[in-house]
Design a protein around this motif. Structure first.
Motif, PDB file in Angstrom:
ATOM      1  N   ASP A 279      -6.286  13.127   1.163  1.00  0.00           N
ATOM      2  CA  ASP A 279      -7.582  12.352   0.856  1.00  0.00           C
ATOM      3  C   ASP A 279      -7.037  11.517  -0.294  1.00  0.00           C
ATOM      4  N   THR A 280      -6.129  11.978  -1.247  1.00  0.00           N
ATOM      5  CA  THR A 280      -5.985  11.352  -2.508  1.00  0.00           C
ATOM      6  C   THR A 280      -4.933  10.204  -1.898  1.00  0.00           C
ATOM      7  N   LEU A 281      -4.098  10.547  -1.262  1.00  0.00           N
ATOM      8  CA  LEU A 281      -2.933   9.337  -0.781  1.00  0.00           C
ATOM      9  C   LEU A 281      -3.814   8.491   0.047  1.00  0.00           C
ATOM     10  N   SER A 282      -4.821   8.874   1.065  1.00  0.00           N
ATOM     11  CA  SER A 282      -5.403   7.622   1.826  1.00  0.00           C
ATOM     12  C   SER A 282      -6.160   7.068   0.926  1.00  0.00           C
ATOM     13  N   GLN A 283      -6.902   7.291  -0.089  1.00  0.00           N
ATOM     14  CA  GLN A 283      -7.827   6.506  -1.154  1.00  0.00           C
ATOM     15  C   GLN A 283      -6.666   5.426  -1.519  1.00  0.00           C
TER      16      GLN A 283
ATOM     17  N   LYS B  73       0.757  -1.098   0.119  1.00  0.00           N
ATOM     18  CA  LYS B  73       0.166   0.022   0.009  1.00  0.00           C
ATOM     19  C   LYS B  73       0.833   1.303  -0.173  1.00  0.00           C
ATOM     20  N   MET B  74       1.812   1.122   0.869  1.00  0.00           N
ATOM     21  CA  MET B  74       2.801   2.413   0.959  1.00  0.00           C
ATOM     22  C   MET B  74       3.622   2.669  -0.082  1.00  0.00           C
ATOM     23  N   ASN B  75       3.861   1.511  -0.782  1.00  0.00           N
ATOM     24  CA  ASN B  75       4.808   1.596  -2.047  1.00  0.00           C
ATOM     25  C   ASN B  75       3.919   2.192  -3.071  1.00  0.00           C
ATOM     26  N   SER B  76       2.709   1.782  -3.330  1.00  0.00           N
ATOM     27  CA  SER B  76       1.881   2.534  -4.324  1.00  0.00           C
ATOM     28  C   SER B  76       1.641   4.213  -4.029  1.00  0.00           C
ATOM     29  N   VAL B  77       1.683   4.360  -2.710  1.00  0.00           N
ATOM     30  CA  VAL B  77       1.624   5.883  -2.518  1.00  0.00           C
ATOM     31  C   VAL B  77       2.917   6.488  -2.525  1.00  0.00           C
ATOM     32  N   LEU B  78       4.110   6.040  -2.480  1.00  0.00           N
ATOM     33  CA  LEU B  78       5.288   6.566  -2.478  1.00  0.00           C
ATOM     34  C   LEU B  78       5.569   6.677  -3.948  1.00  0.00           C
ATOM     35  N   HIS B  79       5.070   5.897  -4.810  1.00  0.00           N
ATOM     36  CA  HIS B  79       5.236   5.927  -6.326  1.00  0.00           C
ATOM     37  C   HIS B  79       4.401   7.045  -6.892  1.00  0.00           C
ATOM     38  N   TYR B  80       2.972   7.158  -6.170  1.00  0.00           N
ATOM     39  CA  TYR B  80       2.233   8.190  -6.636  1.00  0.00           C
ATOM     40  C   TYR B  80       2.973   9.487  -6.463  1.00  0.00           C
ATOM     41  N   MET B  81       3.415   9.695  -5.257  1.00  0.00           N
ATOM     42  CA  MET B  81       4.073  11.099  -4.833  1.00  0.00           C
ATOM     43  C   MET B  81       5.242  11.297  -5.679  1.00  0.00           C
TER      44      MET B  81
END
Length: 289
Positions: free
Chosen positions: A196-200, A177-185
Motif C-alpha cells: 500500500d505504501t509503495l503503490s501510494q 514513478k518507479m524510480n521514486s519507489v526504488l529510492h524509497y525502498m
C-alpha cells in the motif's frame, strides 16, 4: 563510452538492460540489387548492417547516412527507417533483424546510441556474422543460446564504442514513478514496507502496482527488497566486523529468515560467504600485481 549517472543508478540500469529479451528473425550476407530501396515507418525491429563493399544510403528518422565499408550501422526499432542504392556499385553487407524487448519497450527506445561505429577488426566481426548465420540455421539444441550470445556481444560492442550513450527516460513513462519507489525502498531497507505504501508513492492501485513493478524491474516488490537486502548483506559480510546476527538486525530481519533469504539469493549461507573473504582478497591482490 560515456554515460552520465551516479553509481546506484548505473547499477540499476546495468541489471535492467540485461533483462532484454532477444529474438533474431533473419541473418544473412547479401549483395543488394540496384532496386534495393524501401522505407518503413516506425519499424518494429532493429536492423544491423555491416558494410563490406559498395555504396548506398540509410536513413534513421530525419538523418541520412552514406555508409562506408568497415562500418556497422544500427537502425533501431521504433524509428522511421529508409534505405536504398545510389549507383550500380551496390552494398555487399552482412545484416540481421532482431528485437530486444524489456517488457513492452524496445531496448533502443530506452538507450540512445550513435547510428554507426567503425569496426576496428572487420575480419573478426565478419566471422561473428558468419557464425550467427550458421547458428540461426542450425537444428542443434544449443543454437538459440549461441545466437543470443552473439547478438548480446554485438549490442555490447555497439554500446561500448559509442562515444556518448543517453538514456531516453521519456520513453519509459513509469520511470519517474518507479524510480521514486526504488529510492524509497533503498532508504527503508530495514523497514517492513507495505505494498500500500509503495503503490501510494507511485500513485497506482495496489493490484496494478504489483504488475507494473514486476514489468519494470523483473522482480515482485518482495523479491526486489530481498535483492537489495542481500546486496547490502554481502557488503557488510565482506567489509565489516558485524556478526551475522547484527547484520540481520541491521536489515530488520530475524536471523533464521535472513539466513534463508541470503542463501536463496546467493547460493551461500552468510557464514560460507564470509569465509570467501580471504580467498577474494588474495585473488584481488594477485590481479593487481
Amino acid at each position: 563510452m560515456r554515460i552520465d549517472m551516479n553509481p546506484s543508478q548505473l547499477t540499476f540500469w546495468k541489471k535492467y538492460m540485461a533483462k532484454a529479451k532477444l529474438d533474431l528473425s533473419y541473418a544473412a550476407y547479401t549483395k543488394v540489387l540496384r532496386s534495393w530501396n524501401d522505407a518503413n515507418a516506425s519499424c518494429p525491429f532493429n536492423r544491423l548492417y555491416f558494410i563490406i563493399e559498395g555504396e548506398g544510403y540509410v536513413k534513421v528518422g530525419d538523418q541520412t547516412y552514406y555508409p562506408k565499408p568497415g562500418e556497422l550501422y544500427l537502425l533501431p526499432a521504433g524509428s522511421n527507417q529508409a534505405y536504398g542504392t545510389i549507383s550500380d556499385h551496390t552494398f555487399g553487407k552482412y545484416w540481421c533483424h532482431f528485437t530486444a524487448k524489456i517488457g513492452d519497450l524496445d531496448l533502443f527506445q530506452i538507450l540512445q546510441t550513435s547510428a554507426f561505429i567503425t569496426i576496428k577488426d572487420p575480419e573478426a566481426l565478419q566471422k561473428k556474422f558468419e557464425q550467427l548465420i550458421a547458428y540461426n540455421k542450425s537444428e542443434e539444441l544449443t543454437s538459440a543460446f549461441r545466437v543470443n550470445a552473439i547478438i548480446s556481444e554485438f549490442i555490447a560492442d555497439f554500446i561500448e564504442q559509442t562515444e556518448t550513450v543517453k538514456l531516453n527516460l521519456a520513453s519509459t513513462p513509469t520511470y519517474e514513478k518507479m524510480n521514486s519507489v526504488l529510492h524509497y525502498m533503498e532508504q527503508h531497507i530495514a523497514d517492513n514496507v507495505s505494498i500500500d505504501t509503495l503503490s501510494q508513492i507511485a500513485h497506482y492501485h495496489p493490484n496494478y502496482f504489483i504488475n507494473a513493478f514486476k514489468q519494470f524491474t523483473g522482480y515482485s516488490p518482495i523479491q526486489y527488497m530481498n535483492h537489495l537486502r542481500s546486496e547490502k548483506a554481502k557488503d557488510l559480510l565482506m567489509m565489516s566486523e558485524l556478526n551475522i546476527s547484527q547484520i540481520a538486525d541491521s536489515l530488520g530481519m530475524e536471523l533464521s529468515y535472513f539466513s534463508r533469504m541470503f542463501r536463496e539469493q546467493t547460493g551461500f549461507t552468510p557464514t560460507s560467504f564470509r569465509d570467501l573473504k580471504p580467498k577474494m582478497i588474495d585473488y584481488n591482490e594477485t590481479m593487481l600485481k
